[in-house]
Motif scaffolding. Sequence first.
Motif, PDB file in Angstrom:
ATOM      1  N   PHE A 153       0.856  -1.196   0.000  1.00  0.00           N
ATOM      2  CA  PHE A 153       0.000   0.000   0.000  1.00  0.00           C
ATOM      3  C   PHE A 153       0.891   1.245   0.000  1.00  0.00           C
ATOM      4  O   PHE A 153       1.344   1.705   1.045  1.00  0.00           O
ATOM      5  CB  PHE A 153      -0.910   0.000   1.227  1.00  0.00           C
ATOM      6  N   LEU A 206      -3.128   4.833  -7.272  1.00  0.00           N
ATOM      7  CA  LEU A 206      -2.711   3.488  -6.908  1.00  0.00           C
ATOM      8  C   LEU A 206      -3.703   2.500  -7.491  1.00  0.00           C
ATOM      9  O   LEU A 206      -4.895   2.797  -7.587  1.00  0.00           O
ATOM     10  CB  LEU A 206      -2.695   3.374  -5.372  1.00  0.00           C
ATOM     11  N   LEU A 245      -5.277  -1.620  -7.611  1.00  0.00           N
ATOM     12  CA  LEU A 245      -5.480  -2.830  -6.826  1.00  0.00           C
ATOM     13  C   LEU A 245      -5.895  -3.944  -7.773  1.00  0.00           C
ATOM     14  O   LEU A 245      -6.767  -3.746  -8.623  1.00  0.00           O
ATOM     15  CB  LEU A 245      -6.570  -2.600  -5.773  1.00  0.00           C
ATOM     16  N   PHE A 298      -1.397  -4.308  -4.487  1.00  0.00           N
ATOM     17  CA  PHE A 298      -1.433  -3.016  -5.157  1.00  0.00           C
ATOM     18  C   PHE A 298      -0.383  -2.922  -6.259  1.00  0.00           C
ATOM     19  O   PHE A 298       0.669  -3.568  -6.201  1.00  0.00           O
ATOM     20  CB  PHE A 298      -1.212  -1.888  -4.136  1.00  0.00           C
TER      21      PHE A 298
END
Length: 249
Positions: free
Chosen positions: A30, A170, A172, A189
């Motif tokens: 993360f 970001l 996922l 991620f």
Amino acid sequence: MYDLPSEEVGEPGLPDQFHPLQAELLRLTFRPGNYDPEQVFSAMDLNVYYDENQTRRYKRPDWFGVAGIPRLYENRELRLSYVVWQEGVSPSVVVELLSPSTQAQDLGQVEDEPDGTPTKWAVYEQILRIPYYVVYDRTLEHFRAFHLESSGYVEVEVIDDRLWLEELQLGLGLWQGSYENVNRLWLRFYEGSGDWIPTPAERAERERQAREAAEQREEQERQAREAAEQRAERFRRLLLENGINPHEV
């Protein structure tokens, strides 16, 4: 944080081995692209207290991440729990790992508790207003994602098992690979380039491989130089044996 309990007597712990491994992989990868790593916090199975008027109420996400707060509580110590009205920032993303006993509540398919305690879905959507809510069903090898709109959570399309979280810069997605020597589909991620964000162990291994490759190149270059020098020396001796001055060639 110091007054509210971090655990309840008799409360069940993590349901299986998968939950902590998956949550730890999420924590290690993360890395929101628009935040300093020291201003990012995440945790698994930690009490999130959400109601200042009813301080005993909390939810315990399988994993959640927060962007925009210090990694350490007051920049100096590990958290016992996450008290939203003290921190001043709600989680940015929550991931629930579905299991038969919790699936209905995780998906908002049940009403509030008899005492009026809201479900996880209601807390995440209506009280904390968490921008991204993700549920992962490892038995079906599929995850669903919901983005907070003005009307509440709206399910977003997951394309090729990947989802870009614009507010966090970001992504996922599902990754087939070996983590802690277990090869399966893991939720983790990725960065804007599309590359999976490496764990510290993966970074260390890549650096080791890069060093070894560099050392191998240096060794090959050294051997090539020595071979060239040896060929030049043999040629020089051959010229001398035939009465030729090498410096005049």
